[in-house]
Design a protein around this motif. Structure first.
Motif, PDB file in Angstrom:
ATOM      1  N   GLN A 163     -20.184 -18.084  29.930  1.00 37.53           N
ATOM      2  CA  GLN A 163     -20.559 -17.292  31.216  1.00 37.53           C
ATOM      3  C   GLN A 163     -20.256 -16.001  31.161  1.00 37.53           C
ATOM      4  N   VAL A 164     -18.889 -15.630  30.675  1.00 37.49           N
ATOM      5  CA  VAL A 164     -18.337 -14.137  30.540  1.00 37.49           C
ATOM      6  C   VAL A 164     -19.419 -13.381  29.845  1.00 37.49           C
ATOM      7  N   ASP A 165     -19.984 -13.662  28.741  1.00 35.02           N
ATOM      8  CA  ASP A 165     -21.007 -13.081  27.926  1.00 35.02           C
ATOM      9  C   ASP A 165     -22.209 -12.895  28.561  1.00 35.02           C
ATOM     10  N   ARG A 166     -22.687 -13.817  29.475  1.00 33.53           N
ATOM     11  CA  ARG A 166     -23.885 -13.632  30.151  1.00 33.53           C
ATOM     12  C   ARG A 166     -23.735 -12.746  31.138  1.00 33.53           C
ATOM     13  N   GLU A 167     -22.597 -12.607  31.824  1.00 33.81           N
ATOM     14  CA  GLU A 167     -22.430 -11.706  33.004  1.00 33.81           C
ATOM     15  C   GLU A 167     -21.701 -10.445  32.615  1.00 33.81           C
ATOM     16  N   ARG A 168     -21.619 -10.063  31.435  1.00 35.65           N
ATOM     17  CA  ARG A 168     -20.974  -9.070  30.919  1.00 35.65           C
ATOM     18  C   ARG A 168     -21.853  -7.642  31.422  1.00 35.65           C
ATOM     19  N   ASN A 169     -23.015  -8.064  31.571  1.00 34.36           N
ATOM     20  CA  ASN A 169     -23.935  -6.654  31.777  1.00 34.36           C
ATOM     21  C   ASN A 169     -24.379  -6.727  33.340  1.00 34.36           C
ATOM     22  N   TRP A 170     -23.296  -6.882  34.118  1.00 31.37           N
ATOM     23  CA  TRP A 170     -23.350  -6.844  35.484  1.00 31.37           C
ATOM     24  C   TRP A 170     -23.544  -5.417  36.014  1.00 31.37           C
ATOM     25  N   ASP A 171     -23.111  -4.542  35.061  1.00 31.63           N
ATOM     26  CA  ASP A 171     -23.145  -3.094  35.631  1.00 31.63           C
ATOM     27  C   ASP A 171     -24.564  -2.471  35.307  1.00 31.63           C
ATOM     28  N   ASP A 172     -25.513  -3.209  34.650  1.00 31.62           N
ATOM     29  CA  ASP A 172     -27.022  -2.723  34.498  1.00 31.62           C
ATOM     30  C   ASP A 172     -27.511  -2.460  35.882  1.00 31.62           C
ATOM     31  N   LEU A 173     -27.143  -3.247  36.870  1.00 28.12           N
ATOM     32  CA  LEU A 173     -27.808  -2.969  38.322  1.00 28.12           C
ATOM     33  C   LEU A 173     -27.374  -1.504  38.637  1.00 28.12           C
ATOM     34  N   ILE A 174     -26.149  -1.150  38.466  1.00 32.27           N
ATOM     35  CA  ILE A 174     -25.806   0.146  38.976  1.00 32.27           C
ATOM     36  C   ILE A 174     -26.297   1.101  38.123  1.00 32.27           C
ATOM     37  N   ILE A 175     -26.861   1.038  36.895  1.00 33.47           N
ATOM     38  CA  ILE A 175     -27.466   2.078  36.159  1.00 33.47           C
ATOM     39  C   ILE A 175     -28.798   2.149  36.670  1.00 33.47           C
ATOM     40  N   PHE A 176     -29.426   1.059  36.858  1.00 30.73           N
ATOM     41  CA  PHE A 176     -30.716   0.999  37.232  1.00 30.73           C
ATOM     42  C   PHE A 176     -30.822   1.785  38.704  1.00 30.73           C
ATOM     43  N   ASN A 177     -30.069   1.391  39.407  1.00 33.03           N
ATOM     44  CA  ASN A 177     -29.998   1.996  40.680  1.00 33.03           C
ATOM     45  C   ASN A 177     -29.737   3.285  40.783  1.00 33.03           C
ATOM     46  N   GLY A 178     -28.693   3.901  39.963  1.00 31.78           N
ATOM     47  CA  GLY A 178     -28.777   5.278  39.770  1.00 31.78           C
ATOM     48  C   GLY A 178     -29.619   6.098  39.333  1.00 31.78           C
ATOM     49  N   LEU A 179     -30.643   5.837  38.301  1.00 38.27           N
ATOM     50  CA  LEU A 179     -31.875   6.286  38.090  1.00 38.27           C
ATOM     51  C   LEU A 179     -32.816   6.358  39.176  1.00 38.27           C
ATOM     52  N   LEU A 180     -33.003   5.354  39.834  1.00 37.83           N
ATOM     53  CA  LEU A 180     -33.913   5.356  41.004  1.00 37.83           C
ATOM     54  C   LEU A 180     -33.347   6.211  42.038  1.00 37.83           C
ATOM     55  N   TYR A 181     -31.828   6.382  42.374  1.00 40.06           N
ATOM     56  CA  TYR A 181     -31.291   7.532  43.276  1.00 40.06           C
ATOM     57  C   TYR A 181     -31.822   8.544  42.746  1.00 40.06           C
ATOM     58  N   TYR A 182     -31.743   9.037  41.624  1.00 40.19           N
ATOM     59  CA  TYR A 182     -31.868  10.474  41.215  1.00 40.19           C
ATOM     60  C   TYR A 182     -33.191  10.762  41.320  1.00 40.19           C
ATOM     61  N   PHE A 183     -34.154   9.929  40.882  1.00 45.43           N
ATOM     62  CA  PHE A 183     -35.829  10.065  40.839  1.00 45.43           C
ATOM     63  C   PHE A 183     -36.031  10.067  42.389  1.00 45.43           C
ATOM     64  N   GLY A 184     -35.459   9.257  43.417  1.00 52.31           N
ATOM     65  CA  GLY A 184     -35.928   9.379  44.649  1.00 52.31           C
ATOM     66  C   GLY A 184     -35.276  10.846  45.463  1.00 52.31           C
ATOM     67  N   PHE A 185     -34.315  10.958  45.134  1.00 54.45           N
ATOM     68  CA  PHE A 185     -33.701  12.007  45.940  1.00 54.45           C
ATOM     69  C   PHE A 185     -34.239  13.353  45.314  1.00 54.45           C
ATOM     70  N   MET A 186     -34.935  13.236  44.244  1.00 57.61           N
ATOM     71  CA  MET A 186     -35.414  14.420  43.848  1.00 57.61           C
ATOM     72  C   MET A 186     -36.909  14.680  44.030  1.00 57.61           C
ATOM     73  N   TYR A 187     -37.755  13.438  44.165  1.00 56.81           N
ATOM     74  CA  TYR A 187     -39.116  13.482  44.475  1.00 56.81           C
ATOM     75  C   TYR A 187     -39.395  13.044  45.589  1.00 56.81           C
ATOM     76  N   LEU A 188     -38.907  12.115  46.272  1.00 57.43           N
ATOM     77  CA  LEU A 188     -39.031  11.762  47.706  1.00 57.43           C
ATOM     78  C   LEU A 188     -38.997  12.623  48.811  1.00 57.43           C
ATOM     79  N   PRO A 189     -40.153  13.012  49.639  1.00 59.38           N
ATOM     80  CA  PRO A 189     -39.887  13.922  50.805  1.00 59.38           C
ATOM     81  C   PRO A 189     -39.146  13.718  51.625  1.00 59.38           C
ATOM     82  N   GLY A 190     -38.127  14.622  52.025  1.00 57.24           N
ATOM     83  CA  GLY A 190     -37.112  14.277  53.161  1.00 57.24           C
ATOM     84  C   GLY A 190     -35.809  13.500  52.481  1.00 57.24           C
ATOM     85  N   ALA A 191     -35.915  13.097  51.379  1.00 54.09           N
ATOM     86  CA  ALA A 191     -34.589  12.451  50.778  1.00 54.09           C
ATOM     87  C   ALA A 191     -33.401  13.689  50.533  1.00 54.09           C
TER      88      ALA A 191
END
Length: 623
Positions: free
Chosen positions: A88-116
């Motif tokens: 279980q520990v090995d399966r869940e060691r990538n829990w921070d992938d979500l935060i990396i994914f969200n980070g990329l979308l935040y940067y993209f959204g705040f750069m290109y989404l009008p009003g962000a």
């Protein structure tokens, strides 16, 4: 992985391993560069703060995992009384992938989404809109999306990966295949994107909503109940608007009930509320008193080893201890924690294991190895160890084993100090010397005729030398002082097998306490076996020699809830000193093993084997 992995199961950066954070680097650099080079009126502080916010989200998750593991170690309010394992520990060691994914979308959204860009700090209308959108579309759509994920087609390809964890930890909440997270992001982005498009967005509401989602997600996947009863007694309607860890735990054990995100109202409406939810909540809050049969007393080794304790960083704890350069930057954290625990509490629980009906806990002294070498700390540390023994005695613990430097001969006489102060102790104090000796003896390669003893002379080393001399094996010692000390503990008729050696021709070196320098190791012939007799291993400097673990044994499968490595030892391998306490309790031996006392070595060895413990290296048998 899911039972039948579907498309987009893996994360795009999975092959990067621990280097995956480099995918954020270009965006972080661009945000800093833009902020520095642009005119003050054009700067976007929100874009600059994305990366610090991601770090705070990582810290938030880490705090939850530490809190959860600490409380489940006590087991009093555990919801599911089962353990987790390395899988279980090995399966869940990538829990921070979500935060990396969200980070990329935040940067993209705040750069290109009008009003962000350039949001105001706070807007009340944005907060109200976010609440309405979450209670309505988000919770409603999630409920039906979640139910769809439990259809055998989607479940086998995606959602079964999440449900592989029956006993949940906080980070279980965010462990899903990549495709599933794509769906979640589209759903959870409804409130923030809507506020941006309606020009009601604000920094405070965006950060607050994201933090709320993280908080509820992590809380709901804890394996202990922490929502107090008074919350629902004073505000009964909250039972429809806020779930609890026990509520969601039932979803992981029953699968077809309690589908809601954070608000159980939809389970009530559509009849999927588990009928045992209220009872499990009450039982979990009430708790149960559990007294361990065995306590193993340890201490962190270095400042960095603090992060390898089970309640700390899960992925590090699941691997043998090794120094990491980046952890040096965070040295104040373990030091401040040590000072805090030293002032407000003596020891703290770090692990709980179960072996059939035998219950075990590991307690840690909030001091590091370098403190034990300071004479000014001796009385204070001995006082904490003494209090730990008395606490275990009052709780009804049967055996307490002393690990690492907690049993130092110069420190407390191998634990004899505590028996002198409290001669009527019912709890049995075990230093594990007999089993440590047996493990070393049975690790020596077959056919060995000579060994070389290096390092300081200890209780374990004396016993090993005596046994070898009895078997006709020559024991060489480099230092004359050590030679004289050994003669005091060995019968005169065996002195013929004890000699001062300056040739360094022996192919088996038994390494005692004290540092084995690189210069000394270079004198050993090629293929030398370095076998530690001490709690700490020698530094490996020769690639043409064989280095053994410190005295240890592989644990049987029946020993459960093992998800961390003991210091530098491999997975599911425990030190002989720790195993000795377990075997002592299993056999019901009503004697202490500390001070000068040494149990029957062969009896202890055979008892350990009978309970399923074995040597890590099966190809080495005793002469």
């Amino acid at each position: 992985m899911a039972s039948k992995p579907g498309i987009l199961t893996e994360w795009p950066w999975q092959k990067l391993g621990n280097m995956k954070y480099v995918v954020l680097a270009p965006w972080v650099v661009q945000s800093v560069y833009s902020f520095v080079t642009k005119d003050e009126r054009e700067r976007d502080i929100m874009n600059l703060l994305i990366f610090p916010f991601l770090l705070l989200r990582l810290l938030h998750g880490q705090l939850w995992i530490s809190l959860s593991r600490y409380y489940t170690t006590k087991a009093k309010h555990s919801i599911v009384d089962k353990g987790i394992e390395f899988e279980q520990v090995d399966r869940e060691r990538n829990w921070d992938d979500l935060i990396i994914f969200n980070g990329l979308l935040y940067y993209f959204g705040f750069m290109y989404l009008p009003g962000a860009s350039r949001m105001p700090i706070w807007r009340w209308d944005g907060l109200l809109l976010t609440i309405l959108l979450h209670v309505g579309p988000v919770e409603f759509i999630y409920y039906w999306f979640h139910r769809a994920l439990h259809h055998h087609f989607l479940y086998s390809r995606y959602h079964s990966h999440h449900h592989s964890s029956i006993v949940t930890e906080p980070i279980t909440a965010v462990v899903h295949p990549f495709a599933e997270h794509l769906g979640y992001f589209l759903l959870f982005s409804i409130p923030p994107v809507t506020t941006i498009l309606t020009k009601t967005s604000s920094v405070g509401v965006f950060v607050g909503y994201t933090t709320y989602m993280d908080f509820m997600n992590y809380m709901g996947h804890c394996n202990f109940e922490l929502v107090p009863n008074w919350v629902f007694n004073h505000f009964p309607f909250l039972k429809y608007l806020m779930y609890t860890p026990s509520f969601h735990s039932l979803h992981h054990t029953q699968f077809r009930t309690n589908y809601s995100l954070f608000m159980p109202i939809y389970d009530y409406i559509y009849g999927t509320m588990d009928k045992s939810s209220d009872k499990l909540y009450e039982d979990s809050l009430k708790g149960r008193k559990e007294t361990p049969d065995v306590v193993h007393l340890i201490h962190p080794i270095t400042l960095q080893s603090f992060y390898h304790l089970p309640p700390a960083i899960a992925s590090l704890a699941s691997e043998p201890y090794s120094s990491k350069w980046y952890l040096s930057m965070f040295w104040p954290i373990p030091y401040e924690f040590m000072l805090f625990t030293w002032k407000f509490g003596s020891t703290f629980a770090v692990e709980r294991n179960v072996f059939d009906k035998l219950k075990m806990q590991t307690w840690a002294i909030p001091r590091f190895s370098f403190h034990y070498s300071k004479s000014s700390q001796k009385d204070a540390i001995n006082s904490v160890i003494e209090r730990a023994i008395l606490e275990a005695e009052n709780e009804g613990v049967k055996v307490l084993s002393l690990g690492l430097l907690n049993q130092g001969e110069q420190f407390n006489g191998n634990g004899e100090l505590y028996l002198q102060k409290h001669p009527n102790l019912k709890i049995r104090i075990v230093d594990g010397s007999s089993l440590a000796v047996a493990v070393v003896l049975h690790s020596i390669p077959k056919g060995t005729k000579q060994v070389l003893l290096s390092g300081n002379i200890s209780k374990v080393v004396c016993a090993i030398a005596k046994n070898l001399c009895q078997r006709g094996i020559q024991v060489g010692v480099v230092c004359k002082d050590n030679f004289d000390k050994l003669k005091l503990g060995i019968p005169t008729e065996l002195w013929i097998n004890l000699l001062i050696s300056t040739s360094y021709t022996q192919k088996v070196w038994l390494v005692g306490d004290g540092e084995l320098s690189e210069k000394e190791q270079r004198k050993a012939p090629e293929g030398t076996h370095f076998i530690p007799c001490s709690q700490f291993p020698p530094k490996k400097v020769r690639k043409d020699c064989i280095y053994y673990n410190t005295p240890a044994m592989v644990i049987p499968k029946a020993l459960q809830n093992v998800y961390s490595c003991e210091n530098w030892l491999p997975r599911r391998v425990m030190s002989a000193w720790r195993v000795a306490g377990i075997v002592h309790a299993l056999e019901g031996w009503d004697v202490h093993e500390c001070g000068d006392t040494m149990l029957d070595i062969e009896k202890v060895w055979l008892a350990s084997l009978s309970h399923g413990f074995r040597l890590p290296m099966l190809d080495h048998t005793f002469i």
